[in-house]
Design a protein around this motif. Sequence first.
Motif, PDB file in Angstrom:
ATOM      1  N   VAL A  75      -2.700   4.160   1.497  1.00  0.00           N
ATOM      2  CA  VAL A  75      -1.416   4.326   0.816  1.00  0.00           C
ATOM      3  C   VAL A  75      -1.645   4.521  -0.673  1.00  0.00           C
ATOM      4  N   ASP A  76      -0.583   4.841  -1.381  1.00  0.00           N
ATOM      5  CA  ASP A  76      -0.644   4.972  -2.835  1.00  0.00           C
ATOM      6  C   ASP A  76      -0.636   3.565  -3.430  1.00  0.00           C
ATOM      7  N   GLN A  77      -1.793   2.977  -3.562  1.00  0.00           N
ATOM      8  CA  GLN A  77      -1.901   1.567  -3.918  1.00  0.00           C
ATOM      9  C   GLN A  77      -1.308   1.263  -5.289  1.00  0.00           C
ATOM     10  N   ASP A  78      -1.466   2.170  -6.241  1.00  0.00           N
ATOM     11  CA  ASP A  78      -0.965   1.916  -7.593  1.00  0.00           C
ATOM     12  C   ASP A  78       0.534   1.641  -7.593  1.00  0.00           C
ATOM     13  N   VAL A  79       1.275   2.466  -6.860  1.00  0.00           N
ATOM     14  CA  VAL A  79       2.737   2.328  -6.843  1.00  0.00           C
ATOM     15  C   VAL A  79       3.139   1.038  -6.127  1.00  0.00           C
ATOM     16  N   PHE A  80       2.455   0.703  -5.053  1.00  0.00           N
ATOM     17  CA  PHE A  80       2.779  -0.524  -4.326  1.00  0.00           C
ATOM     18  C   PHE A  80       2.488  -1.760  -5.180  1.00  0.00           C
ATOM     19  N   ILE A  81       1.375  -1.743  -5.909  1.00  0.00           N
ATOM     20  CA  ILE A  81       1.045  -2.886  -6.771  1.00  0.00           C
ATOM     21  C   ILE A  81       2.073  -3.024  -7.877  1.00  0.00           C
ATOM     22  N   LEU A  82       2.505  -1.895  -8.449  1.00  0.00           N
ATOM     23  CA  LEU A  82       3.557  -1.953  -9.472  1.00  0.00           C
ATOM     24  C   LEU A  82       4.872  -2.425  -8.875  1.00  0.00           C
ATOM     25  N   GLY A  83       5.085  -2.162  -7.584  1.00  0.00           N
ATOM     26  CA  GLY A  83       6.281  -2.672  -6.933  1.00  0.00           C
ATOM     27  C   GLY A  83       6.322  -4.192  -6.969  1.00  0.00           C
ATOM     28  N   VAL A  84       5.169  -4.831  -6.793  1.00  0.00           N
ATOM     29  CA  VAL A  84       5.097  -6.291  -6.901  1.00  0.00           C
ATOM     30  C   VAL A  84       5.288  -6.718  -8.355  1.00  0.00           C
ATOM     31  N   ILE A  85       4.647  -6.007  -9.280  1.00  0.00           N
ATOM     32  CA  ILE A  85       4.736  -6.349 -10.711  1.00  0.00           C
ATOM     33  C   ILE A  85       6.172  -6.251 -11.204  1.00  0.00           C
ATOM     34  N   PHE A  86       6.903  -5.240 -10.771  1.00  0.00           N
ATOM     35  CA  PHE A  86       8.263  -5.020 -11.264  1.00  0.00           C
ATOM     36  C   PHE A  86       9.304  -5.838 -10.503  1.00  0.00           C
ATOM     37  N   ASN A  87       8.869  -6.712  -9.623  1.00  0.00           N
ATOM     38  CA  ASN A  87       9.781  -7.715  -9.075  1.00  0.00           C
ATOM     39  C   ASN A  87       9.812  -8.867 -10.081  1.00  0.00           C
ATOM     40  N   PRO A  88      10.908  -9.049 -10.820  1.00  0.00           N
ATOM     41  CA  PRO A  88      10.912 -10.038 -11.905  1.00  0.00           C
ATOM     42  C   PRO A  88      10.717 -11.473 -11.442  1.00  0.00           C
ATOM     43  N   TYR A  89      10.895 -11.733 -10.165  1.00  0.00           N
ATOM     44  CA  TYR A  89      10.657 -13.076  -9.652  1.00  0.00           C
ATOM     45  C   TYR A  89       9.167 -13.315  -9.396  1.00  0.00           C
ATOM     46  N   ILE A  90       8.385 -12.255  -9.352  1.00  0.00           N
ATOM     47  CA  ILE A  90       6.976 -12.364  -9.020  1.00  0.00           C
ATOM     48  C   ILE A  90       6.086 -12.002 -10.204  1.00  0.00           C
ATOM     49  N   ARG A  91       6.280 -10.758 -10.714  1.00  0.00           N
ATOM     50  CA  ARG A  91       5.449 -10.213 -11.792  1.00  0.00           C
ATOM     51  C   ARG A  91       3.983 -10.264 -11.368  1.00  0.00           C
ATOM     52  N   LYS A  92       3.133 -11.004 -12.110  1.00  0.00           N
ATOM     53  CA  LYS A  92       1.714 -11.008 -11.758  1.00  0.00           C
ATOM     54  C   LYS A  92       1.257 -12.330 -11.143  1.00  0.00           C
ATOM     55  N   LYS A  93       2.188 -13.217 -10.826  1.00  0.00           N
ATOM     56  CA  LYS A  93       1.842 -14.535 -10.309  1.00  0.00           C
ATOM     57  C   LYS A  93       1.193 -14.470  -8.936  1.00  0.00           C
ATOM     58  N   ALA A  94       1.484 -13.421  -8.167  1.00  0.00           N
ATOM     59  CA  ALA A  94       0.990 -13.370  -6.792  1.00  0.00           C
ATOM     60  C   ALA A  94      -0.492 -13.045  -6.712  1.00  0.00           C
ATOM     61  N   PHE A  95      -1.026 -12.399  -7.740  1.00  0.00           N
ATOM     62  CA  PHE A  95      -2.381 -11.889  -7.641  1.00  0.00           C
ATOM     63  C   PHE A  95      -3.418 -12.988  -7.895  1.00  0.00           C
ATOM     64  N   LYS A  96      -4.565 -12.780  -7.314  1.00  0.00           N
ATOM     65  CA  LYS A  96      -5.624 -13.774  -7.349  1.00  0.00           C
ATOM     66  C   LYS A  96      -6.127 -14.011  -8.766  1.00  0.00           C
ATOM     67  N   ALA A  97      -6.405 -15.256  -9.099  1.00  0.00           N
ATOM     68  CA  ALA A  97      -6.950 -15.584 -10.408  1.00  0.00           C
ATOM     69  C   ALA A  97      -8.310 -14.914 -10.577  1.00  0.00           C
ATOM     70  N   GLY A  98      -8.527 -14.313 -11.751  1.00  0.00           N
ATOM     71  CA  GLY A  98      -9.757 -13.586 -11.996  1.00  0.00           C
ATOM     72  C   GLY A  98      -9.697 -12.135 -11.590  1.00  0.00           C
ATOM     73  N   SER A  99      -8.602 -11.726 -10.938  1.00  0.00           N
ATOM     74  CA  SER A  99      -8.431 -10.334 -10.529  1.00  0.00           C
ATOM     75  C   SER A  99      -8.016  -9.490 -11.734  1.00  0.00           C
ATOM     76  N   PRO A 100      -8.402  -8.212 -11.774  1.00  0.00           N
ATOM     77  CA  PRO A 100      -7.937  -7.338 -12.869  1.00  0.00           C
ATOM     78  C   PRO A 100      -6.426  -7.188 -12.899  1.00  0.00           C
ATOM     79  N   PHE A 101      -5.763  -7.507 -11.786  1.00  0.00           N
ATOM     80  CA  PHE A 101      -4.308  -7.392 -11.741  1.00  0.00           C
ATOM     81  C   PHE A 101      -3.625  -8.629 -12.311  1.00  0.00           C
TER      82      PHE A 101
END
Length: 413
Positions: A75-101
Amino acid sequence: VKILSQESFWKDIKILRDLLKPFAIATNAAQSDHCQLNTILLLLGYLYHIHNNSRINARIHSAIHSSLEKRWKKVDQDVFILGVIFNPYIRKKAFKAGSPFRSTSELFALAAKVFKRFYNKSPDGIFRKAFSEYLAHAGMWSDERMSLEYFSNDAHERNTFVDVVSIWHEKLMSENLNDVDGANGLVVLAMRIMSMVPNSASTERIFSRFGAVHTKAQNRMSAEKTRKIVVLRTHIDRKHRTAPNYKQKHNQARDEQDILDATTPSNHTTEENNVENRLQTQLSNLTLHDDGLDDDSESIEDEDAPLTPNSFPVPTFNEIAQELMDAADEVENDADDSDSDSGDDIGDEKDRLIQNLFDYPSLSDPDSQTFLFMTEFWRRGEATLRAEVELHKIFTSEIPLDTDNRSESDSDI
C-alpha cells in the motif's frame, strides 16, 4: 454421518470459528462508513498484536504475520502513516519509541514528500512550524484549542464515531481549498488525507438503493427521477433512522478471553459442491446464435459451418482462477519493482514493518491510550458482527406451528 459423529470434527469447527472471528470483526470495521486510512493501519496493527501470543501454532503464527506484512508492504505507506499522524487524538503516540516516526523532523520530511506529490510544490516554513506545534500539542493545536473533548462527548451522545474531518475543518483559515500556503496548507492536507475512504461500502449501498427503486416493474422510470427518489430516501434514512448501538454488554475480562479464544489455529475445510459441472452442462445445452456477425468476419474459419457450443468455448473455473492469479502476480511484481526504485522513504524497510511500527500494549493494561485507540473501531466491528449473528439466528430459526391449539376463527380462515 460418520464424520459428523466424530468429536474431533466439532472441535475443529470451533477452532476454525475462533480463528476466523478476529478477521470477520476487522472486515466489519473496515467496511464502516466512518472508516479512514488510520483505521485500516490500526486494524492491521491490532490483528498483528492479538496473533502474537504463545497459544498460536508457530506455523499459523508465522503465516498470519507474513500475510499482514505482505499486504502492508504493497500500500501507499506514507499516506496511511500520515492518516494516523493527522488523527488529533493519536498524532505520534502510537508509534514505537525509538522509531523514526516518533521524530518531528522525520515526520515533517514524510509530510513534505506527500505534500509535494499532492500539490506539486514544497511546503513553506510556516507549514513546518505549524506541523511541529501540532505534534507537540502546542498553541492552536492543543487538545483544548482543537476542542477534542467536545467532539468526543458529542460523538458519545450521538452514539457514533468522532468526525475528525470536522475537527480539522474548524481550523481552516481560508475558504479556498487551493490555498495551501502556511498553516492553512497543513489543515488542507490533513482534511484531504482524513477524507479518503478506503472501502467501497457506501458506493455499493447507493447502487443497492438504485436497484431497489429502479426495479423490473418500474424499468421505464427515468434516471433523473430515480436519482431524486434515492436522494430523498437517503435523506429520510439519515434524519429519522435509529442510530446503531455500539455499546458493549461485557466486561474487560471477557474482552481478553474473547481475544485469546479468537487466536486458536485450525485447518480450514469447505463443503464441496458441483456447481461448475452443472454450469458447464447447462452451457453445453445452449444453442448459440449471433445474427449480428459480419459476413466478412474472421472469427469463424468456415463460414458455412453451423454454430455449436464448441464454437464459443467457456473457460472452466480453474482456468479463470489461474488467469486471475497470474494477473495478480504481474501487478505484485510491478509493485515490487517500483518499490525497489524508490530510495527516499522515511525510515528503512525494517522500521516500516508492522512488527516494529507500533508501541504494542499489553492486553492486561486496559488503560493504555494505545490500546484504547487501537480498539475503537475493533469494538464497533465486533458489535456489528454480533448483530449479524443474531439476525442470522432469527432468519434461520424454525417457527413452531401449533396446529392443535389454533382458534376456531383461524381454522375457518
